[in-house]
Design a protein around this motif. Structure first.
Motif, PDB file in Angstrom:
ATOM      1  N   ASP A  14       0.856  -1.189   0.000  1.00  0.00           N
ATOM      2  CA  ASP A  14       0.000   0.000   0.000  1.00  0.00           C
ATOM      3  C   ASP A  14       0.892   1.239   0.000  1.00  0.00           C
ATOM      4  O   ASP A  14       0.947   2.005   0.961  1.00  0.00           O
ATOM      5  CB  ASP A  14      -0.912  -0.017   1.235  1.00  0.00           C
ATOM      6  N   ASN A  15       1.589   1.442  -1.125  1.00  0.00           N
ATOM      7  CA  ASN A  15       2.549   2.541  -1.204  1.00  0.00           C
ATOM      8  C   ASN A  15       2.353   3.398  -2.459  1.00  0.00           C
ATOM      9  O   ASN A  15       3.277   4.063  -2.915  1.00  0.00           O
ATOM     10  CB  ASN A  15       3.982   2.002  -1.158  1.00  0.00           C
ATOM     11  N   TYR A  16       1.139   3.381  -3.003  1.00  0.00           N
ATOM     12  CA  TYR A  16       0.877   4.183  -4.199  1.00  0.00           C
ATOM     13  C   TYR A  16       0.332   5.561  -3.809  1.00  0.00           C
ATOM     14  O   TYR A  16      -0.342   5.728  -2.801  1.00  0.00           O
ATOM     15  CB  TYR A  16      -0.089   3.459  -5.140  1.00  0.00           C
ATOM     16  N   ARG A  17       0.689   6.561  -4.565  1.00  0.00           N
ATOM     17  CA  ARG A  17       0.238   7.948  -4.384  1.00  0.00           C
ATOM     18  C   ARG A  17       0.380   8.425  -2.935  1.00  0.00           C
ATOM     19  O   ARG A  17      -0.535   9.022  -2.349  1.00  0.00           O
ATOM     20  CB  ARG A  17      -1.207   8.125  -4.883  1.00  0.00           C
ATOM     21  N   VAL A  18       1.517   8.179  -2.358  1.00  0.00           N
ATOM     22  CA  VAL A  18       1.738   8.515  -0.941  1.00  0.00           C
ATOM     23  C   VAL A  18       1.640  10.018  -0.710  1.00  0.00           C
ATOM     24  O   VAL A  18       0.925  10.473   0.197  1.00  0.00           O
ATOM     25  CB  VAL A  18       3.109   7.978  -0.466  1.00  0.00           C
ATOM     26  N   ASP A  19       2.357  10.803  -1.503  1.00  0.00           N
ATOM     27  CA  ASP A  19       2.331  12.259  -1.298  1.00  0.00           C
ATOM     28  C   ASP A  19       0.920  12.820  -1.508  1.00  0.00           C
ATOM     29  O   ASP A  19       0.475  13.682  -0.753  1.00  0.00           O
ATOM     30  CB  ASP A  19       3.314  12.943  -2.258  1.00  0.00           C
ATOM     31  N   GLN A  20       0.267  12.327  -2.532  1.00  0.00           N
ATOM     32  CA  GLN A  20      -1.086  12.821  -2.821  1.00  0.00           C
ATOM     33  C   GLN A  20      -2.036  12.530  -1.661  1.00  0.00           C
ATOM     34  O   GLN A  20      -2.792  13.407  -1.221  1.00  0.00           O
ATOM     35  CB  GLN A  20      -1.622  12.172  -4.109  1.00  0.00           C
ATOM     36  N   MET A  21      -2.014  11.314  -1.177  1.00  0.00           N
ATOM     37  CA  MET A  21      -2.984  10.952  -0.146  1.00  0.00           C
ATOM     38  C   MET A  21      -2.651  11.571   1.204  1.00  0.00           C
ATOM     39  O   MET A  21      -3.549  11.899   1.981  1.00  0.00           O
ATOM     40  CB  MET A  21      -3.128   9.440  -0.066  1.00  0.00           C
ATOM     41  N   ASN A  22      -1.382  11.746   1.489  1.00  0.00           N
ATOM     42  CA  ASN A  22      -1.020  12.468   2.715  1.00  0.00           C
ATOM     43  C   ASN A  22      -1.544  13.901   2.658  1.00  0.00           C
ATOM     44  O   ASN A  22      -2.077  14.433   3.646  1.00  0.00           O
ATOM     45  CB  ASN A  22       0.496  12.481   2.906  1.00  0.00           C
ATOM     46  N   PHE A  23      -1.407  14.518   1.506  1.00  0.00           N
ATOM     47  CA  PHE A  23      -1.897  15.882   1.321  1.00  0.00           C
ATOM     48  C   PHE A  23      -3.418  15.931   1.477  1.00  0.00           C
ATOM     49  O   PHE A  23      -3.962  16.796   2.169  1.00  0.00           O
ATOM     50  CB  PHE A  23      -1.481  16.391  -0.062  1.00  0.00           C
ATOM     51  N   VAL A  24      -4.109  14.985   0.837  1.00  0.00           N
ATOM     52  CA  VAL A  24      -5.569  14.939   0.907  1.00  0.00           C
ATOM     53  C   VAL A  24      -6.036  14.728   2.342  1.00  0.00           C
ATOM     54  O   VAL A  24      -6.990  15.373   2.808  1.00  0.00           O
ATOM     55  CB  VAL A  24      -6.106  13.816  -0.018  1.00  0.00           C
ATOM     56  N   THR A  25      -5.368  13.866   3.078  1.00  0.00           N
ATOM     57  CA  THR A  25      -5.758  13.605   4.467  1.00  0.00           C
ATOM     58  C   THR A  25      -5.584  14.839   5.329  1.00  0.00           C
ATOM     59  O   THR A  25      -6.459  15.182   6.145  1.00  0.00           O
ATOM     60  CB  THR A  25      -4.946  12.426   5.034  1.00  0.00           C
ATOM     61  N   ASN A  26      -4.471  15.521   5.156  1.00  0.00           N
ATOM     62  CA  ASN A  26      -4.246  16.749   5.935  1.00  0.00           C
ATOM     63  C   ASN A  26      -5.305  17.808   5.610  1.00  0.00           C
ATOM     64  O   ASN A  26      -5.793  18.515   6.504  1.00  0.00           O
ATOM     65  CB  ASN A  26      -2.840  17.292   5.672  1.00  0.00           C
ATOM     66  N   LEU A  27      -5.658  17.912   4.328  1.00  0.00           N
ATOM     67  CA  LEU A  27      -6.712  18.841   3.941  1.00  0.00           C
ATOM     68  C   LEU A  27      -8.049  18.447   4.577  1.00  0.00           C
ATOM     69  O   LEU A  27      -8.815  19.305   5.031  1.00  0.00           O
ATOM     70  CB  LEU A  27      -6.873  18.863   2.426  1.00  0.00           C
ATOM     71  N   SER A  28      -8.336  17.161   4.595  1.00  0.00           N
ATOM     72  CA  SER A  28      -9.594  16.681   5.162  1.00  0.00           C
ATOM     73  C   SER A  28      -9.711  17.005   6.643  1.00  0.00           C
ATOM     74  O   SER A  28     -10.795  17.334   7.139  1.00  0.00           O
ATOM     75  CB  SER A  28      -9.716  15.172   4.953  1.00  0.00           C
ATOM     76  N   LEU A  29      -8.608  16.892   7.345  1.00  0.00           N
ATOM     77  CA  LEU A  29      -8.621  17.221   8.772  1.00  0.00           C
ATOM     78  C   LEU A  29      -8.824  18.711   8.990  1.00  0.00           C
ATOM     79  O   LEU A  29      -9.465  19.141   9.953  1.00  0.00           O
ATOM     80  CB  LEU A  29      -7.325  16.741   9.417  1.00  0.00           C
ATOM     81  N   GLN A  30      -8.277  19.522   8.083  1.00  0.00           N
ATOM     82  CA  GLN A  30      -8.444  20.975   8.173  1.00  0.00           C
ATOM     83  C   GLN A  30      -9.818  21.433   7.729  1.00  0.00           C
ATOM     84  O   GLN A  30     -10.447  22.286   8.361  1.00  0.00           O
ATOM     85  CB  GLN A  30      -7.412  21.671   7.268  1.00  0.00           C
ATOM     86  N   PHE A  31     -10.276  20.835   6.628  1.00  0.00           N
ATOM     87  CA  PHE A  31     -11.511  21.304   5.990  1.00  0.00           C
ATOM     88  C   PHE A  31     -12.452  20.119   5.737  1.00  0.00           C
ATOM     89  O   PHE A  31     -12.658  19.716   4.586  1.00  0.00           O
ATOM     90  CB  PHE A  31     -11.200  21.990   4.658  1.00  0.00           C
ATOM     91  N   PRO A  32     -13.035  19.546   6.773  1.00  0.00           N
ATOM     92  CA  PRO A  32     -13.968  18.430   6.543  1.00  0.00           C
ATOM     93  C   PRO A  32     -15.153  18.877   5.704  1.00  0.00           C
ATOM     94  O   PRO A  32     -15.524  20.056   5.699  1.00  0.00           O
ATOM     95  CB  PRO A  32     -14.391  18.032   7.958  1.00  0.00           C
ATOM     96  N   ILE A  33     -15.739  17.945   4.997  1.00  0.00           N
ATOM     97  CA  ILE A  33     -16.864  18.252   4.103  1.00  0.00           C
ATOM     98  C   ILE A  33     -18.077  18.693   4.914  1.00  0.00           C
ATOM     99  O   ILE A  33     -18.428  18.054   5.890  1.00  0.00           O
ATOM    100  CB  ILE A  33     -17.225  17.021   3.245  1.00  0.00           C
TER     101      ILE A  33
END
Length: 546
Positions: A527-546
């Protein structure tokens, strides 16, 4: 979260470990002082449409579910109960080559969810026939998907699962439930929050689980061996039951199996205020001193017509759904991902997996977005209205318009309906499905037993690839994932003699069981695909939940 693939196939002729049952009369089960008359199909008894709560009508509309009264008399349990109110749905995307098939299949399945109405809180039970009374079998509780807007248990034949479990020598009892969807189950606003009636659809599911605890022994099920299991919105629901009540599962289940759904990044109930206000206005309740009470008293047809004008599943808002679970301060005390971070998670084994191309289906309605500037506007307005321009720019750099990097993945220059289709499909799949799955596993895999999978089957499907819900074709037809699920329900471990070994997921070694087309059906990947992308998305989600 669309999962309305109709898997009501004819009963499959599985080899069984039991002798074929002799013809007999309809099966019955006694609950309280009531006798329910079911039906038999081969090695499986089924009892359908049993009420588990009082009808959420009249004054009980937009209120927490109330347990059923004790049963009395003789009641027929041979047909599914009424589906809960379904939000209007019309999928019509002109995609050359697949439009006729996709439109017909999706709209056709929606049309099969009939009839529907407010008196809908029922459960269904399938159980092996030739089992001695008093036997205690593990229980699989299925939660259907449908974007929290549509769906019903009648689309899924639990007999396939029970029959297959018998053939494996590991019989289980299968339970499915109805729950309120769309505004009837997930209305959200300050008014709803103040009244303490948020997330009614999840509360319905919880009440059904309490029903299982009280009554499943009568069906030869073991109330101490319950696994919650769902796909899409059903999987998200299962994940939210892990963090509900700050992680106290009330002894209602001992494991969870989640297909294409995890602890999604949602904010407070007040985030649904716009849709609430629109319904209030359209029902003529705007002048009421108590708008929520006015909605309770509104004629069903008036309320349903107002709800049907809300943004619909598979529409231009993508996976930013009009109605979905949100933090209510009571049942879900915070953003689910914050609850995970804070360790407010039921300590039970779980499985959480995805299809490779989760976002493609939900991006078909975005074909009008064809330029970089339109993508930036869409991300800002639809998902991240509070994010800075530089944040949006970084987002777009991590998810470039290069069609060879987009979803469906590993298809090169193919499937690019527009210059931005594969890019947006990648964004939506990661934001709502892939990144939340990885986040949950990273947070919990070293604290409780966990497994994860990735399905790359049906990759050759035009435009969509290994799209959302295709893993269900590997379940409700008795495929190899069925074996893993039945093993997990029995042993809290998906492994068994009929399938490839599935290693646990750990942070040190994040391994995925990967389902493939072709001669090698399964393999183990990282489970090592798109690591940078998903880390970024997760941090955004914690900051700005839907």
């Amino acid at each position: 979260m669309f999962s309305q693939l109709r898997f009501l196939l004819p009963a499959l002729l599985w080899p069984t470990i039991l002798a074929a049952p002799a013809p007999r009369s309809a099966p019955t089960v006694t609950l309280d002082n009531g006798t329910f008359v079911g039906a038999v199909s081969g090695n499986v008894n089924k009892y359908l449409g049993i009420p588990f709560a009082k009808p959420p009508t009249g004054d009980l509309r937009f209120r927490l579910p109330v347990a059923n009264d004790p049963y009395t008399g003789t009641l027929q349990a041979t047909s599914f109960g009424t589906a809960c109110p379904q939000q209007a749905f019309n999928f019509d995307i002109p995609v050359p080559g697949i439009s006729d098939i996709v439109n017909e299949v999706i709209n056709g399945f929606y049309d099969l969810i009939t009839p529907n109405g407010e008196d809908c809180l029922t459960v269904n039970v399938w159980t092996p026939t030739n089992v001695a009374k008093g036997t205690k079998l593990p229980v699989a509780v299925w939660i259907f998907g449908g974007g929290f807007e549509i769906g019903a248990p009648e689309l899924y034949d639990g007999g396939v699962i029970v029959d297959h479990s018998i053939s494996m020598g590991s019989p289980v009892v299968y339970v499915s439930m109805n729950y309120r969807v769309s505004a009837f189950g997930f209305l959200a606003s300050a008014e709803v929050k103040n009244a303490g009636v948020g997330n009614l659809g999840l509360q319905d599911q919880r009440q059904a689980l309490r029903w299982v605890q009280k009554y499943i022994s009568a069906f030869n099920g073991d109330p101490t061996k319950v696994t919650i299991w769902g796909e899409s919105a059903g999987a998200i629901s299962a994940a939210l039951h892990l963090v509900a009540n700050n992680g106290d599962n009330e002894g209602l289940f001992r494991g969870a199996f989640m297909e294409s759904g995890s602890t999604i990044p949602v904010g407070d109930l007040t985030g649904g205020q716009n849709e609430y206000d629109a319904i209030v206005q359209k029902t003529g309740c705007s002048g009421s001193a108590d708008t929520l009470e006015c909605l309770r008293q509104a004629p069903y047809s008036t309320l349903k017509a107002a709800v049907d004008q809300s943004p619909a599943l598979l529409g231009p808002t993508g996976l930013h759904l009009a109605y979905l679970p949100r933090a209510d301060g009571i049942f879900l005390t915070d953003n689910p991902q914050r609850l995970v971070q804070n360790g407010k998670v039921a300590n039970v084994p779980f499985v959480n997996g995805n299809n490779d191309d989760e976002g493609t289906l939900f991006t078909l309605a975005l074909l009008n977005i064809t330029t970089d500037s339109q993508v930036a506007s869409y991300l800002t307005q639809n998902y991240l209205p509070k994010a800075s321009a530089s944040t949006i720019n970084q987002f777009m750099q991590l998810y470039p318009s290069d069609i060879t990097a987009g979803s469906p993945y590993s298809t090169g220059i193919l499937n690019a309906l527009t210059p931005q289709f594969k890019r947006l499909a990648s964004v939506q799949g990661d934001l709502v499905f892939q990144a939340p799955r990885r986040f949950l596993l990273q947070q919990r895999s070293d604290k409780q037993p966990t497994w994860s999978y990735l399905s790359k089957r049906f990759k050759i499907a035009p435009i969509l690839g290994s799209f959302h819900a295709t893993d269900l074709l590997n379940v409700y037809t008795g495929g190899d994932m069925t074996d893993y699920i039945i093993n997990f329900v029995n042993n809290l471990d998906p492994n068994g003699p009929t399938v490839t070994n599935w290693p646990k997921y750990t942070n040190a070694n994040p391994q995925l069981l990967t389902f493939l087309d072709g001669l090698i059906p399964r393999t183990i990947t990282k489970d090592n695909y798109r690591v940078d992308q998903m880390n970024f998305v997760t941090n955004l989600s914690l900051q700005f939940p839907i």
